[in-house]
Design an enzyme around this catalytic site. Structure first.
Site, short mmCIF file in Angstrom:
data_model
loop_
_atom_site.label_atom_id
_atom_site.label_comp_id
_atom_site.label_asym_id
_atom_site.label_seq_id
_atom_site.Cartn_x
_atom_site.Cartn_y
_atom_site.Cartn_z
N LYS A 192 -16.90 37.47 -33.24
CA LYS A 192 -16.66 36.72 -34.25
C LYS A 192 -17.22 37.10 -36.28
CE LYS A 192 -18.53 32.99 -36.38
NZ LYS A 192 -18.13 33.60 -38.07
N GLY A 244 -28.74 36.31 -38.37
CA GLY A 244 -28.08 34.76 -38.83
C GLY A 244 -29.66 34.14 -38.52
N SER A 245 -29.43 32.96 -38.91
CA SER A 245 -30.55 31.99 -39.33
C SER A 245 -30.96 31.59 -38.67
CB SER A 245 -30.18 30.83 -40.67
OG SER A 245 -29.51 29.77 -39.20
N GLY A 249 -30.06 30.02 -34.13
CA GLY A 249 -30.82 31.04 -33.58
C GLY A 249 -31.55 29.59 -32.60
N GLU A 266 -31.26 38.34 -33.50
CA GLU A 266 -32.43 39.17 -34.85
C GLU A 266 -32.30 37.43 -36.06
OE1 GLU A 266 -32.78 40.30 -38.53
OE2 GLU A 266 -31.77 42.47 -37.65
N CYS A 302 -32.39 39.99 -43.83
CA CYS A 302 -33.72 39.44 -43.10
C CYS A 302 -35.04 40.01 -43.18
CB CYS A 302 -33.20 39.05 -41.58
SG CYS A 302 -31.94 40.52 -41.28
N GLU A 402 -37.70 31.05 -45.69
CA GLU A 402 -37.09 32.49 -45.83
C GLU A 402 -36.02 32.11 -47.54
OE1 GLU A 402 -34.52 36.16 -44.00
OE2 GLU A 402 -34.33 33.46 -43.38
#
Length: 499
Positions: A192, A244-245, A249, A266, A302, A402
């Site tokens: 995706k 992603g975030s 995660g 990650e 990131c 972040e």
């Protein structure tokens, strides 16, 4: 106002963006969504939204291809030949793919064509993992005791059906980092792309569709968060690889635990760059760290080092050099080779960044420059001027959370031990950096930094080296042999030679 980017859509022959399942393009009959270009906020593409039924079809296709198809059982030589053709095909379309990526996310074209997120890097990643195919091996172990004539041997099997969920900021590189090792090890894939940048992934999927890859080995499902949830929740998926975030995660870990899915995550970062007074060039260090926040994707990576931990004796120098670097920043048409910096990916993200800038001021940090939007011809897009805070306390929210934007916080230190403590005082640990000419200090400090990678006098990632985070920056590594391990299961055979 910036010129419309829509004409690039026509020039690049961007058409429909269907799903790709079991070797066929599926238009989708349900909901659809628009992809918005961040430089002008105009619609550049429309995608079908993959619902649970579409995801189920894709997973069943991948499941059948793994359980019954030839791909996991194919000889290394034959599988390698197929992946090597991807290398050639991606390289042949490198320029168009670069322009498509800029149409996706506003990354300045010079970076999209020429840096680690380019199609040529994606090609290199496929080349790297194609090279591993005939080298994936196990081990033999010496007989442990004379009382039993047992001999042990291990080998690696593909983990199964992989659900790969991509971020928006580097779609080509991330496509390669997740798909290439999965295919190299014999896995099948349901992928995706981000709902914010699916155009170039669609073109990469067309390269897959024209290859000799057996039907069902690779499947593409477009969609947003609900589509991603359906992939993670599906019992037919054996592994999730996600970038992603941190929040997503965490949910993937909890949900995946229900079926013991393997995960590679990650996630976010609040990485620190330590600048010592004995750096070979304080100017280079300051401009490099500020440049990571102000150019390229404007801090929307990131691994960006958004905390500059600077010795108090050189803070004023670092602030001066940082301003000089920002003076070279050029906003504008992302398709202009002179443009240096990307817009913020969405209005929502731009509002989040501006809120953090307000928080920083309320917390008492000194706003040295930036903190506003350029306006004028750029007013229709999501642009934020590079922002620098000084006098930051590491406990402030702008130092701990972040922001994912063009905001750098400068934190001063007096001793090496204090610098290390400040760097490690974070829930994240992804991509640290340090600047010093003292080799002993470099080695000593790097070993003590609690982060997945440390760049000494510079930072970059390559296909053959592992990268990833510790603490809440994620699990697992991408790059090199470590990724082969992540997409395989280790099986042990025990031979009784007296039987």
């Amino acid at each position: 106002m910036l010129t419309s980017v829509a004409h690039h859509r026509e020039r690049l022959k961007v058409g429909d963006h269907p799903h790709f399942i079991s070797g066929k393009w599926i238009a989708g009959e349900g909901e659809s969504y628009e992809q918005i270009h961040p430089s002008t906020n105009e619609v550049v593409a429309v995608f079908p939204e993959g619902d649970a039924e579409v995801v189920n079809a894709a997973v069943l296709s991948a499941r059948k291809a793994f359980d019954e198809g030839p791909w996991p059982r194919m000889g290394a030589r034959e599988r390698k030949k197929i992946l090597q053709k991807f290398v050639e095909a991606i390289s042949a379309e490198a320029e168009d793919l670069g322009y498509l990526q800029t149409l996706d996310n506003g990354l300045p074209i010079n970076f999209s064509l020429n840096t680690r997120v380019s199609a040529l890097t994606a090609s290199d990643i496929f080349d790297h993992y194609a090279g591993w195919i005939d080298k994936i091996n196990g081990e033999t172990y010496p007989q442990y005791t004379d009382t039993v004539n047992l001999h042990y041997h291990t080998y690696r099997e593909p983990v199964g059906v992989v659900g790969a969920i991509l971020p928006w900021n580097a779609p080509m590189m991330m496509f390669a980092l997740k798909v290439a090792p999965a295919l190299a090890t014999g896995c099948t894939v349901v992928l995706k792309p981000s709902e914010l940048s699916g155009i170039c992934v669609n073109r990469l999927t067309r390269i897959v569709a024209e290859s000799d890859l057996p039907d069902g080995v690779f499947n593409l499902v477009n969609g947003g968060p609900a589509t991603g949830r359906a992939i993670v929740e599906h019992p037919g998926v054996d592994k999730i690889t996600f970038t992603g975030s941190r929040a997503v995660g965490e949910w993937i870990m909890a949900e995946g635990a229900k079926t013991m899915k393997r995960v590679t995550l990650e996630l976010g970062g609040k990485s620190a760059a330590l600048i010592f007074p004995d750096a070979r060039s304080v100017e280079t260090a300051a401009k490099t760290v500020m440049g990571l926040c102000s150019t390229f994707l404007s801090g929307q990576v990131c691994s960006t080092q958004t905390r500059a931990i600077v010795h108090k004796s050189i803070v004023d120098d670092v602030l001066r050099y940082a301003r000089e670097q920002v003076d070279t920043v050029k906003f504008g048409d992302p398709f202009d080779m002179a443009t240096t910096s990307a817009p913020i990916i969405s209005k929502r993200q731009a509002e989040k960044i501006m809120n953090y800038i307000r928080i920083g001021q309320e917390e008492g940090a000194e706003l040295v420059f930036g903190g506003d939007c350029p306006g004028g011809d750029l007013s229709e897009g999501n642009w934020i001027n590079p922002t620098l805070f000084a006098g930051v306390d590491n406990k402030m929210r702008i130092a701990q959370e972040e922001i994912f934007g063009p905001v750098l916080s400068v934190i001063s230190f007096e001793t090496e031990e204090e610098a290390i403590a400040l760097a490690n005082d974070s829930i994240y640990g992804l991509a640290g950096g340090l600047y010093t000419a003292d080799l002993s200090r470099a080695f000593r400090v790097a070993k003590k930094m609690k982060t997945g990678a440390v760049g000494i006098n510079g930072y970059s990632v390559m296909p053959n080296s592992p990268a990833g985070g510790v603490k809440q920056s994620g699990l697992g590594r991408e790059g090199g042999w470590s990724t082969i391990e992540a997409f395989t299961e280790l099986k042990t055979l025990m031979f009784n030679l007296d039987a």
